[in-house]
Design a protein around this motif. Structure first.
Motif, PDB file in Angstrom:
ATOM      1  N   GLY A 148       0.818  -1.212   0.000  1.00  4.16           N
ATOM      2  CA  GLY A 148       0.000   0.000   0.000  1.00  4.16           C
ATOM      3  C   GLY A 148       0.848   1.257   0.000  1.00  4.16           C
ATOM      4  N   LEU A 149       1.907   1.263   0.810  1.00  2.00           N
ATOM      5  CA  LEU A 149       2.810   2.422   0.863  1.00  2.00           C
ATOM      6  C   LEU A 149       3.517   2.624  -0.472  1.00  2.00           C
ATOM      7  CD1 LEU A 149       4.163   4.646   2.530  1.00  2.00           C
ATOM      8  CD2 LEU A 149       5.867   2.961   3.263  1.00  2.00           C
ATOM      9  N   ALA A 150       3.946   1.524  -1.095  1.00  2.00           N
ATOM     10  CA  ALA A 150       4.614   1.618  -2.393  1.00  2.00           C
ATOM     11  C   ALA A 150       3.673   2.182  -3.457  1.00  2.00           C
ATOM     12  CB  ALA A 150       5.122   0.242  -2.820  1.00  2.00           C
ATOM     13  N   VAL A 151       2.416   1.777  -3.417  1.00  2.00           N
ATOM     14  CA  VAL A 151       1.425   2.272  -4.376  1.00  2.00           C
ATOM     15  C   VAL A 151       1.220   3.779  -4.193  1.00  2.00           C
ATOM     16  CG1 VAL A 151      -1.031   2.213  -4.957  1.00  2.00           C
ATOM     17  CG2 VAL A 151       0.238   0.073  -4.694  1.00  2.00           C
ATOM     18  N   VAL A 152       1.126   4.230  -2.932  1.00  2.00           N
ATOM     19  CA  VAL A 152       0.934   5.658  -2.652  1.00  2.00           C
ATOM     20  C   VAL A 152       2.160   6.462  -3.079  1.00  2.00           C
ATOM     21  CG1 VAL A 152       0.637   7.362  -0.819  1.00  2.00           C
ATOM     22  CG2 VAL A 152      -0.705   5.256  -0.781  1.00  2.00           C
ATOM     23  N   LEU A 153       3.344   5.957  -2.776  1.00  2.00           N
ATOM     24  CA  LEU A 153       4.568   6.664  -3.154  1.00  2.00           C
ATOM     25  C   LEU A 153       4.715   6.749  -4.661  1.00  2.00           C
ATOM     26  CD1 LEU A 153       7.139   5.285  -0.541  1.00  2.00           C
ATOM     27  CD2 LEU A 153       6.139   7.574  -0.638  1.00  2.00           C
ATOM     28  N   ARG A 154       4.372   5.669  -5.362  1.00  5.05           N
ATOM     29  CA  ARG A 154       4.447   5.700  -6.822  1.00  5.05           C
ATOM     30  C   ARG A 154       3.486   6.733  -7.398  1.00  5.05           C
ATOM     31  NH1 ARG A 154       2.188   2.023 -11.681  1.00  5.05           N
ATOM     32  NH2 ARG A 154       0.282   2.848 -10.749  1.00  5.05           N
ATOM     33  N   GLY A 155       2.247   6.732  -6.909  1.00  7.68           N
ATOM     34  CA  GLY A 155       1.263   7.700  -7.399  1.00  7.68           C
ATOM     35  C   GLY A 155       1.689   9.125  -7.135  1.00  7.68           C
ATOM     36  N   SER A 156       2.202   9.377  -5.920  1.00  5.18           N
ATOM     37  CA  SER A 156       2.643  10.729  -5.560  1.00  5.18           C
ATOM     38  C   SER A 156       3.830  11.167  -6.415  1.00  5.18           C
ATOM     39  CB  SER A 156       3.010  10.785  -4.077  1.00  5.18           C
ATOM     40  OG  SER A 156       1.931  10.396  -3.262  1.00  5.18           O
ATOM     41  N   THR A 157       4.773  10.257  -6.625  1.00  2.00           N
ATOM     42  CA  THR A 157       5.969  10.576  -7.400  1.00  2.00           C
ATOM     43  C   THR A 157       5.627  10.880  -8.852  1.00  2.00           C
ATOM     44  OG1 THR A 157       7.299   9.135  -5.955  1.00  2.00           O
ATOM     45  CG2 THR A 157       8.247   9.741  -8.084  1.00  2.00           C
ATOM     46  N   LEU A 158       4.710  10.104  -9.412  1.00  2.00           N
ATOM     47  CA  LEU A 158       4.319  10.337 -10.802  1.00  2.00           C
ATOM     48  C   LEU A 158       3.530  11.628 -10.971  1.00  2.00           C
ATOM     49  CD1 LEU A 158       3.205   6.737 -11.921  1.00  2.00           C
ATOM     50  CD2 LEU A 158       5.181   8.014 -12.765  1.00  2.00           C
ATOM     51  N   ALA A 159       2.678  11.954  -9.981  1.00  2.00           N
ATOM     52  CA  ALA A 159       1.780  13.099 -10.122  1.00  2.00           C
ATOM     53  C   ALA A 159       2.425  14.426  -9.742  1.00  2.00           C
ATOM     54  CB  ALA A 159       0.531  12.876  -9.275  1.00  2.00           C
ATOM     55  N   LEU A 160       3.380  14.424  -8.819  1.00  2.00           N
ATOM     56  CA  LEU A 160       3.929  15.683  -8.295  1.00  2.00           C
ATOM     57  C   LEU A 160       4.544  16.581  -9.355  1.00  2.00           C
ATOM     58  CD1 LEU A 160       4.348  17.354  -5.760  1.00  2.00           C
ATOM     59  CD2 LEU A 160       6.521  16.152  -5.388  1.00  2.00           C
ATOM     60  N   PRO A 161       5.285  16.063 -10.345  1.00  2.00           N
ATOM     61  CA  PRO A 161       5.853  16.969 -11.357  1.00  2.00           C
ATOM     62  C   PRO A 161       4.805  17.722 -12.167  1.00  2.00           C
ATOM     63  CG  PRO A 161       7.018  14.870 -11.363  1.00  2.00           C
ATOM     64  CD  PRO A 161       5.830  14.688 -10.487  1.00  2.00           C
ATOM     65  N   CYS A 162       3.578  17.193 -12.282  1.00  2.00           N
ATOM     66  CA  CYS A 162       2.549  17.880 -13.087  1.00  2.00           C
ATOM     67  C   CYS A 162       2.261  19.282 -12.549  1.00  2.00           C
ATOM     68  CB  CYS A 162       1.273  17.031 -13.143  1.00  2.00           C
ATOM     69  SG  CYS A 162       1.427  15.543 -14.156  1.00  2.00           S
ATOM     70  N   PRO A 163       1.877  19.448 -11.274  1.00  2.00           N
ATOM     71  CA  PRO A 163       1.655  20.813 -10.779  1.00  2.00           C
ATOM     72  C   PRO A 163       2.931  21.629 -10.675  1.00  2.00           C
ATOM     73  CG  PRO A 163       1.405  19.221  -8.998  1.00  2.00           C
ATOM     74  CD  PRO A 163       1.488  18.443 -10.267  1.00  2.00           C
ATOM     75  N   LEU A 164       4.068  20.968 -10.388  1.00  2.00           N
ATOM     76  CA  LEU A 164       5.326  21.712 -10.293  1.00  2.00           C
ATOM     77  C   LEU A 164       5.719  22.313 -11.648  1.00  2.00           C
ATOM     78  CD1 LEU A 164       7.490  19.437  -7.945  1.00  2.00           C
ATOM     79  CD2 LEU A 164       6.223  21.522  -7.367  1.00  2.00           C
ATOM     80  N   LEU A 165       5.561  21.522 -12.715  1.00  2.00           N
ATOM     81  CA  LEU A 165       5.860  22.034 -14.051  1.00  2.00           C
ATOM     82  C   LEU A 165       4.852  23.095 -14.469  1.00  2.00           C
ATOM     83  CD1 LEU A 165       6.768  18.679 -15.861  1.00  2.00           C
ATOM     84  CD2 LEU A 165       8.334  20.559 -15.362  1.00  2.00           C
ATOM     85  N   ALA A 166       3.585  22.877 -14.151  1.00  2.00           N
ATOM     86  CA  ALA A 166       2.543  23.843 -14.517  1.00  2.00           C
ATOM     87  C   ALA A 166       2.740  25.170 -13.785  1.00  2.00           C
ATOM     88  CB  ALA A 166       1.167  23.265 -14.218  1.00  2.00           C
ATOM     89  N   ARG A 167       3.269  25.097 -12.571  1.00  2.00           N
ATOM     90  CA  ARG A 167       3.473  26.311 -11.773  1.00  2.00           C
ATOM     91  C   ARG A 167       4.523  27.224 -12.393  1.00  2.00           C
ATOM     92  NH1 ARG A 167       2.164  27.465  -6.521  1.00  2.00           N
ATOM     93  NH2 ARG A 167       3.355  29.130  -5.543  1.00  2.00           N
ATOM     94  N   GLN A 168       5.474  26.650 -13.118  1.00  2.00           N
ATOM     95  CA  GLN A 168       6.560  27.446 -13.685  1.00  2.00           C
ATOM     96  C   GLN A 168       6.167  28.178 -14.963  1.00  2.00           C
ATOM     97  OE1 GLN A 168       9.268  27.593 -11.745  1.00  2.00           O
ATOM     98  NE2 GLN A 168       8.163  26.144 -10.437  1.00  2.00           N
ATOM     99  N   LEU A 169       5.011  27.826 -15.530  1.00  2.00           N
ATOM    100  CA  LEU A 169       4.620  28.402 -16.809  1.00  2.00           C
ATOM    101  C   LEU A 169       4.022  29.795 -16.637  1.00  2.00           C
ATOM    102  CD1 LEU A 169       2.927  25.268 -18.418  1.00  2.00           C
ATOM    103  CD2 LEU A 169       5.154  26.234 -19.030  1.00  2.00           C
ATOM    104  N   PRO A 170       4.251  30.688 -17.611  1.00  2.00           N
ATOM    105  CA  PRO A 170       3.579  31.999 -17.595  1.00  2.00           C
ATOM    106  C   PRO A 170       2.203  31.884 -18.269  1.00  2.00           C
ATOM    107  CG  PRO A 170       5.175  31.922 -19.375  1.00  2.00           C
ATOM    108  CD  PRO A 170       5.267  30.591 -18.675  1.00  2.00           C
ATOM    109  N   TYR A 171       1.197  32.450 -17.628  1.00  2.00           N
ATOM    110  CA  TYR A 171      -0.164  32.398 -18.167  1.00  2.00           C
ATOM    111  C   TYR A 171      -0.582  33.817 -18.563  1.00  2.00           C
ATOM    112  CZ  TYR A 171      -0.080  27.766 -16.113  1.00  2.00           C
ATOM    113  OH  TYR A 171       0.264  26.476 -15.805  1.00  2.00           O
ATOM    114  N   CYS A 172      -0.225  34.193 -19.801  1.00  2.00           N
ATOM    115  CA  CYS A 172      -0.492  35.551 -20.251  1.00  2.00           C
ATOM    116  C   CYS A 172      -1.569  35.602 -21.330  1.00  2.00           C
ATOM    117  CB  CYS A 172       0.788  36.209 -20.772  1.00  2.00           C
ATOM    118  SG  CYS A 172       1.596  35.277 -22.081  1.00  2.00           S
ATOM    119  N   ARG A 173      -2.139  34.481 -21.707  1.00  2.00           N
ATOM    120  CA  ARG A 173      -3.222  34.482 -22.698  1.00  2.00           C
ATOM    121  C   ARG A 173      -4.558  34.722 -22.026  1.00  2.00           C
ATOM    122  NH1 ARG A 173      -1.424  29.049 -26.069  1.00  2.00           N
ATOM    123  NH2 ARG A 173       0.403  29.931 -27.108  1.00  2.00           N
TER     124      ARG A 173
END
Length: 315
Positions: A148-173
């Protein structure tokens, strides 16, 4: 003054969720099936958790994984439906930038976690059928907790870069998201910068949580079917296969719509936007609604416990 306004808009403090573009006039009517599915999902998954907790005979690996699935389903649908209903009912479309990123993380994280739980359940069925004498020693409580812990860690690791990458983008449109939730690609498409990394990473996450997991499950069930067909009698083969029936139905209900959504979102450019959004929401709500029904109806121990619960209340 112009430069200042541009700078402020490049880093918006809030986004506007449109709901279902083109179907704004039907938002109230759309809320009825979605709210109904959400209520069924909440009641069903809490019922599963209550029954497993209060019934000592259900304290085993399969039911522990089922509880993990119930908790995941509760978080997955609750991360999207309340905001969706506020849009449909109260026209409350604003969402804070950080809240948007948090919702994005929860959607993708718990989608990956649910997929991982299905792999764990397939492994449980593999050990129970292919090596039944070692099932109780292989899947002890500490082992189940580690899985169960491995499943949670895998999900968190895969998902975390999505908001981190999105946060770095400029939204000027624009800060208007044509969706009911902060889905990764829907938000990234608003950026006025190169988003290839975001798109490629999103595709990698989708492939690893859908296609790769389906391969692992298919391999497990290939071995399970081989073991089933090697049983001496037809009744034994049927009885053993039925123990996997609920798991197989839940897998199909989760992966087929999910795979279809990913393919249409990436390659179905001629598909209407409102269809993308409606089907995407259905994919987030239907598995949490169906899973407790599937396992409740097809698992004798849970079905009997539910019947006893309502019988005692009736008397």
């Amino acid at each position: 003054m112009s430069d200042s306004n541009t700078t402020d808009f490049t880093n918006p403090s809030t986004f506007i969720l449109l709901g279902v573009p083109g179907l704004e006039a039907t938002h109230i009517w759309l809320s009825i099936p979605f709210c109904t599915m959400y209520i069924i999902a909440i009641l069903g998954n809490f019922t599963i958790l209550f029954i497993v907790k209060t019934e000592p005979s259900l304290h085993g690996p399969m039911y522990y994984f089922l509880c993990m699935l119930a908790v995941t389903d509760l978080v997955l649908c609750t991360s999207t439906v309340p905001k969706m209903m506020s849009i449909f009912w109260f026209n409350s479309r604003e969402i804070d930038f950080n809240s948007c990123l948090t919702q994005m993380f929860f959607i993708h994280c718990f989608f990956a976690i649910e997929s991982g739980i299905f792999i764990a359940m397939a492994f449980d069925r593999y050990v129970a059928i292919c090596d039944p004498l070692r099932h109780s020693t292989t899947l002890r409580n500490p082992t189940v907790a580690k899985i169960g812990l491995a499943v949670v860690l895998r999900g968190s690791t895969l998902a975390l870069p999505c908001p981190l990458l999105a946060r770095q983008l400029p939204y000027c449109r624009t800060n208007i998201i044509p969706h009911t939730c902060c889905e990764h690609i829907a938000m990234v498409n608003l950026a006025c910068a190169d988003t290839r990394i975001n798109n490629y990473y999103g595709l990698i996450v989708a492939s690893s949580t859908i296609c790769l997991d389906m391969v692992f499950i298919a391999v497990s069930y290939t071995q399970i079917l081989r073991a089933i067909f090697s049983l001496p009698t037809k009744d034994a083969r049927l009885k053993t296969f039925l123990t996997c029936g609920s798991h197989l139905i839940a897998i199909l209900a989760f992966y087929i719509p999910g795979l279809f959504t990913i393919l249409t979102y990436r390659f179905g450019h001629n598909v209407a936007l409102h269809f993308h959004i409606l089907f995407g929401n259905v994919c987030l709500l239907v598995p949490p609604m169906l899973n407790p029904i599937i396992f409740g109806v097809r698992t004798k121990q849970i079905r009997d416990r539910v019947l006893r619960l309502f019988t005692h209340k009736g008397t």
